[in-house]
Write a protein that holds these residues in place. Structure first.
Motif, PDB file in Angstrom:
ATOM      1  N   ARG A 117       0.812  -1.213   0.000  1.00 42.15           N
ATOM      2  CA  ARG A 117       0.000   0.000   0.000  1.00 42.15           C
ATOM      3  C   ARG A 117       0.848   1.267   0.000  1.00 42.15           C
ATOM      4  NH1 ARG A 117      -4.034  -0.758  -2.752  1.00 42.15           N
ATOM      5  NH2 ARG A 117      -5.652  -2.112  -1.952  1.00 42.15           N
ATOM      6  N   VAL A 118       1.909   1.285   0.786  1.00 47.80           N
ATOM      7  CA  VAL A 118       2.794   2.459   0.799  1.00 47.80           C
ATOM      8  C   VAL A 118       3.360   2.692  -0.598  1.00 47.80           C
ATOM      9  CG1 VAL A 118       5.000   3.358   1.639  1.00 47.80           C
ATOM     10  CG2 VAL A 118       3.385   2.352   3.253  1.00 47.80           C
ATOM     11  N   GLY A 119       3.814   1.618  -1.232  1.00 45.56           N
ATOM     12  CA  GLY A 119       4.370   1.740  -2.576  1.00 45.56           C
ATOM     13  C   GLY A 119       3.350   2.205  -3.594  1.00 45.56           C
ATOM     14  N   HIS A 120       2.144   1.694  -3.501  1.00 47.13           N
ATOM     15  CA  HIS A 120       1.121   2.074  -4.472  1.00 47.13           C
ATOM     16  C   HIS A 120       0.650   3.509  -4.275  1.00 47.13           C
ATOM     17  CE1 HIS A 120      -0.200  -2.270  -5.739  1.00 47.13           C
ATOM     18  NE2 HIS A 120       1.093  -2.042  -5.864  1.00 47.13           N
ATOM     19  N   ARG A 121       0.505   3.935  -3.012  1.00 47.67           N
ATOM     20  CA  ARG A 121       0.113   5.323  -2.759  1.00 47.67           C
ATOM     21  C   ARG A 121       1.179   6.291  -3.271  1.00 47.67           C
ATOM     22  NH1 ARG A 121      -1.470   3.417   2.372  1.00 47.67           N
ATOM     23  NH2 ARG A 121       0.422   4.315   3.284  1.00 47.67           N
ATOM     24  N   THR A 122       2.431   5.953  -3.030  1.00 46.01           N
ATOM     25  CA  THR A 122       3.527   6.837  -3.427  1.00 46.01           C
ATOM     26  C   THR A 122       3.616   6.983  -4.931  1.00 46.01           C
ATOM     27  OG1 THR A 122       4.783   6.175  -1.451  1.00 46.01           O
ATOM     28  CG2 THR A 122       6.024   7.202  -3.238  1.00 46.01           C
ATOM     29  N   THR A 123       3.346   5.917  -5.659  1.00 49.17           N
ATOM     30  CA  THR A 123       3.510   5.925  -7.117  1.00 49.17           C
ATOM     31  C   THR A 123       2.216   6.205  -7.879  1.00 49.17           C
ATOM     32  OG1 THR A 123       3.149   3.527  -7.183  1.00 49.17           O
ATOM     33  CG2 THR A 123       5.437   4.311  -7.001  1.00 49.17           C
ATOM     34  N   GLY A 124       1.096   6.280  -7.170  1.00 54.47           N
ATOM     35  CA  GLY A 124      -0.182   6.499  -7.829  1.00 54.47           C
ATOM     36  C   GLY A 124      -0.822   5.241  -8.372  1.00 54.47           C
ATOM     37  N   LEU A 125      -0.222   4.083  -8.107  1.00 58.78           N
ATOM     38  CA  LEU A 125      -0.808   2.834  -8.604  1.00 58.78           C
ATOM     39  C   LEU A 125      -1.997   2.371  -7.781  1.00 58.78           C
ATOM     40  CD1 LEU A 125       2.306   0.672  -9.614  1.00 58.78           C
ATOM     41  CD2 LEU A 125       0.872   2.125 -11.052  1.00 58.78           C
ATOM     42  N   ASP A 126      -2.251   3.028  -6.654  1.00 57.50           N
ATOM     43  CA  ASP A 126      -3.379   2.612  -5.818  1.00 57.50           C
ATOM     44  C   ASP A 126      -4.709   2.734  -6.555  1.00 57.50           C
ATOM     45  OD1 ASP A 126      -2.972   5.374  -5.775  1.00 57.50           O
ATOM     46  OD2 ASP A 126      -3.725   5.610  -3.735  1.00 57.50           O
ATOM     47  N   ARG A 127      -4.779   3.599  -7.549  1.00 62.28           N
ATOM     48  CA  ARG A 127      -6.034   3.739  -8.301  1.00 62.28           C
ATOM     49  C   ARG A 127      -6.355   2.478  -9.089  1.00 62.28           C
ATOM     50  NH1 ARG A 127      -5.175   6.635 -14.034  1.00 62.28           N
ATOM     51  NH2 ARG A 127      -7.406   6.240 -14.021  1.00 62.28           N
ATOM     52  N   TRP A 128      -5.345   1.634  -9.348  1.00 66.62           N
ATOM     53  CA  TRP A 128      -5.553   0.419 -10.134  1.00 66.62           C
ATOM     54  C   TRP A 128      -5.774  -0.808  -9.253  1.00 66.62           C
ATOM     55  CZ3 TRP A 128      -6.204   1.434 -15.076  1.00 66.62           C
ATOM     56  CH2 TRP A 128      -5.614   2.582 -15.601  1.00 66.62           C
ATOM     57  N   PHE A 129      -5.532  -0.675  -7.957  1.00 69.72           N
ATOM     58  CA  PHE A 129      -5.549  -1.859  -7.097  1.00 69.72           C
ATOM     59  C   PHE A 129      -6.372  -1.614  -5.831  1.00 69.72           C
ATOM     60  CE2 PHE A 129      -1.793  -2.516  -9.695  1.00 69.72           C
ATOM     61  CZ  PHE A 129      -1.907  -3.858 -10.033  1.00 69.72           C
ATOM     62  N   GLU A 130      -7.688  -1.790  -5.970  1.00 68.11           N
ATOM     63  CA  GLU A 130      -8.511  -1.757  -4.770  1.00 68.11           C
ATOM     64  C   GLU A 130      -8.212  -2.997  -3.927  1.00 68.11           C
ATOM     65  OE1 GLU A 130     -11.193  -3.548  -8.016  1.00 68.11           O
ATOM     66  OE2 GLU A 130      -9.593  -2.053  -7.856  1.00 68.11           O
ATOM     67  N   GLU A 131      -8.718  -3.001  -2.708  1.00 63.26           N
ATOM     68  CA  GLU A 131      -8.342  -4.029  -1.736  1.00 63.26           C
ATOM     69  C   GLU A 131      -8.567  -5.442  -2.252  1.00 63.26           C
ATOM     70  OE1 GLU A 131      -6.303  -4.964   1.437  1.00 63.26           O
ATOM     71  OE2 GLU A 131      -6.847  -2.886   1.009  1.00 63.26           O
ATOM     72  N   ALA A 132      -9.626  -5.657  -3.023  1.00 63.70           N
ATOM     73  CA  ALA A 132      -9.948  -7.007  -3.496  1.00 63.70           C
ATOM     74  C   ALA A 132      -8.934  -7.540  -4.497  1.00 63.70           C
ATOM     75  CB  ALA A 132     -11.339  -7.014  -4.133  1.00 63.70           C
ATOM     76  N   ARG A 133      -8.035  -6.683  -5.001  1.00 63.16           N
ATOM     77  CA  ARG A 133      -7.025  -7.115  -5.970  1.00 63.16           C
ATOM     78  C   ARG A 133      -5.640  -7.274  -5.342  1.00 63.16           C
ATOM     79  NH1 ARG A 133      -8.759  -6.087 -11.456  1.00 63.16           N
ATOM     80  NH2 ARG A 133     -10.485  -4.596 -11.575  1.00 63.16           N
ATOM     81  N   VAL A 134      -5.532  -7.147  -4.021  1.00 62.50           N
ATOM     82  CA  VAL A 134      -4.225  -7.127  -3.368  1.00 62.50           C
ATOM     83  C   VAL A 134      -4.059  -8.339  -2.459  1.00 62.50           C
ATOM     84  CG1 VAL A 134      -2.710  -5.846  -1.819  1.00 62.50           C
ATOM     85  CG2 VAL A 134      -4.127  -4.614  -3.470  1.00 62.50           C
ATOM     86  N   PHE A 135      -3.017  -9.127  -2.713  1.00 61.83           N
ATOM     87  CA  PHE A 135      -2.739 -10.326  -1.923  1.00 61.83           C
ATOM     88  C   PHE A 135      -1.276 -10.320  -1.495  1.00 61.83           C
ATOM     89  CE2 PHE A 135      -6.034 -11.245  -5.066  1.00 61.83           C
ATOM     90  CZ  PHE A 135      -7.092 -11.557  -4.211  1.00 61.83           C
TER      91      PHE A 135
END
Length: 214
Positions: A117-135
């Motif tokens: 999550r830290v990595g995705h927030r920092t890079t803006g990739l969080d918009r592509w990966f809601e919680e149901a897509r993260v393992f």
């Protein structure tokens, strides 16, 4: 599209975190009396869950890493991510294509949920990966090269293993995907192709990945 689910590794595939993480890991292990070069960290720990680092150090030296090791290491890594981390070049275009074509995808990482999550927030990739897509390996207890994480991700996404393809950049990740009965495409930007034994296809830039997936 040849597959019903694309499973991405995170570190080194979605976010360009491996140089940062392994630089800091080598420095911290050396600081603790376990001399480790950057190259050795890449060789021994790239793609590993944290428990594997503990296990290898104890196996090799007979000494355990301190109880606070994970917290200190992650604190250093997250601070560096905030300053330095970028998405892997071209990966946003891949995600845009998958989303436009309605192809399911997810991320399955040896890293913790917090690290992802830290990595995705920092890079803006969080918009592509809601919680149901993260393992994370946290979800299964055993990281790569065990197949558990990839099998768990496929089950949660409702796709049979043989209909999945994994995008990986580490030997451990390739081994895990093969053990899960999935196709695997090896990303060779940081890892020599010869070390990704078992990969069905190899590619050096994200621009090649979409064509491989079609």
């Amino acid at each position: 599209m040849r597959y019903d689910l694309v499973i991405f590794d995170n570190d080194g595939v979605l976010v360009d975190s491996e140089p940062i993480s392994n630089r800091l890991l080598a420095a911290y292990l050396t600081e603790l009396g376990h001399p480790t070069s950057y190259e050795e960290s890449i060789r021994d720990y790239m793609g590993s869950a944290m428990h594997r680092i503990h296990e290898l150090i104890e196996e090799r030296t007979g000494r355990r890493l301190p109880a606070e090791f994970d917290d200190v290491f992650h604190g250093r890594v997250f601070a560096a991510f905030e300053r330095e981390l970028e998405p892997v070049p071209g990966v946003v275009g891949v995600l845009e294509k998958l989303a436009a074509d309605g192809v399911p995808y997810c991320v399955a990482s040896s890293g913790s949920h917090e690290r992802i999550r830290v990595g995705h927030r920092t890079t803006g990739l969080d918009r592509w990966f809601e919680e149901a897509r993260v393992f994370s390996s946290q979800d299964v207890g055993r990281g790569k090269p065990a197949p558990d994480l990839f099998l768990y991700a496929a089950e949660r996404m409702g796709v049979a293993p043989e209909r999945c393809v994994v995008v990986e950049d580490s030997p451990l990740g390739v081994q895990a995907a093969v053990a899960a009965g999935m196709d695997v495409y090896g990303f060779t930007a940081m890892t020599p192709a010869a070390k990704l034994t078992g990969a069905d296809e190899l590619f050096v830039g994200m621009g090649e990945l979409v064509d491989l997936l079609l």
